[in-house]
Design a protein around this motif. Structure first.
Motif, PDB file in Angstrom:
ATOM      1  N   ARG A   1      49.751  36.368  45.922  1.00  0.00           N
ATOM      2  CA  ARG A   1      50.068  37.781  45.700  1.00  0.00           C
ATOM      3  C   ARG A   1      49.358  38.327  44.475  1.00  0.00           C
ATOM      4  N   GLY A   2      48.450  37.522  43.909  1.00  0.00           N
ATOM      5  CA  GLY A   2      47.655  37.979  42.767  1.00  0.00           C
ATOM      6  C   GLY A   2      48.353  37.878  41.440  1.00  0.00           C
ATOM      7  N   ARG A   3      49.482  37.200  41.356  1.00  0.00           N
ATOM      8  CA  ARG A   3      50.235  37.086  40.106  1.00  0.00           C
ATOM      9  C   ARG A   3      49.803  35.860  39.307  1.00  0.00           C
ATOM     10  N   LEU A   4      49.880  35.980  37.978  1.00  0.00           N
ATOM     11  CA  LEU A   4      49.673  34.807  37.132  1.00  0.00           C
ATOM     12  C   LEU A   4      50.827  33.836  37.330  1.00  0.00           C
ATOM     13  N   LEU A   5      50.504  32.545  37.179  1.00  0.00           N
ATOM     14  CA  LEU A   5      51.525  31.515  37.269  1.00  0.00           C
ATOM     15  C   LEU A   5      51.673  30.824  35.922  1.00  0.00           C
TER      16      LEU A   5
END
Length: 229
Positions: free
Chosen positions: A141-145
């Motif tokens: 979803r394009g989020r940083l982890l």
């Protein structure tokens, strides 16, 4: 015969009123109070708070260019993920300047003791990774982890992705991974992956946490702390 009485004389250089000794004592106290007040201001500036000017668009919408911010000095254990911090990027974000010589070195030393900094090597960014974190870009979803968990970032510039640069880094002990809120216009840790520290910033280089905007008047307000999550 009418007798005359000599008029009391006024001490040379003085005026009628309070004795010279009392006037001198009041003057000395005023100088002392002024000196103590100046010392307190310098101590507060050096060890508690400083002010900085925002130089670029990299922290929009949180901070805008030209705004003046109040920075609260913090110790390393007090830094949280999500905090907006000012740090000295010498040796990581910018090359170290030549050592000053002679009078320039003396002046730089005094300025440092009084809390005055040249500013060219100072940066403002948001703490995204703490020591020991693994920061990865990005999930489906394009989020940083962070350690495999998605990081919610409500402070991002509208329309910006969390990162257009792919990376996977374990933040070394005693260091931070920092990024601007305007990700598409921020030269942050991602831009220095090949620099010493792999783009991370030493905790000891953190000058302080941005706690408020003080200028202009229409922007005055506090800057929220990081959630730590």
């Amino acid at each position: 015969m009418t007798s005359t009485h000599p008029r009391p004389s006024t001490p040379s250089g003085g005026s009628a009123g309070a004795p010279a000794g009392l006037r001198s004592s009041r003057g000395a106290r005023a100088v002392l109070v002024l000196a103590v007040a100046l010392l307190l201001v310098l101590l507060v500036r050096t060890f508690v708070v400083q002010t900085f000017s925002i130089p670029s668009d990299s922290m929009q919408p949180t901070l805008r260019p030209g705004e003046r911010v109040l920075v609260w000095r913090v110790d390393a254990p007090e830094v949280r993920r999500g905090d907006v911090v000012v740090f000295d990027g010498t040796g990581t974000f910018v090359d170290a300047p030549p050592d000053p010589q002679g009078l320039a070195a003396v002046g730089a030393g005094i300025a440092g003791l009084l809390g005055f900094r040249p500013g060219e090597s100072d940066f403002v960014k948001r703490v995204v990774g703490l020591p020991g974190d693994r920061i990865t870009c990005c999930d489906d979803r394009g989020r940083l982890l962070v350690d495999g968990e998605p990081l919610e970032e409500p402070y991002l510039q509208p329309g910006d992705a969390p990162s257009d640069v792919r990376f996977d880094i374990a933040v070394p002990p005693g260091r931070l991974w920092v990024m601007g809120d305007h990700r598409s216009d921020s030269a942050d840790s991602r831009s220095h992956l090949g620099s010493p520290g792999g783009g991370t910033v030493a905790l000891g280089d953190v000058i302080g946490r941005v706690v408020a905007v003080t200028w202009p008047l229409d922007a005055v307000g506090t800057v929220a702390r990081g959630s730590g999550s």
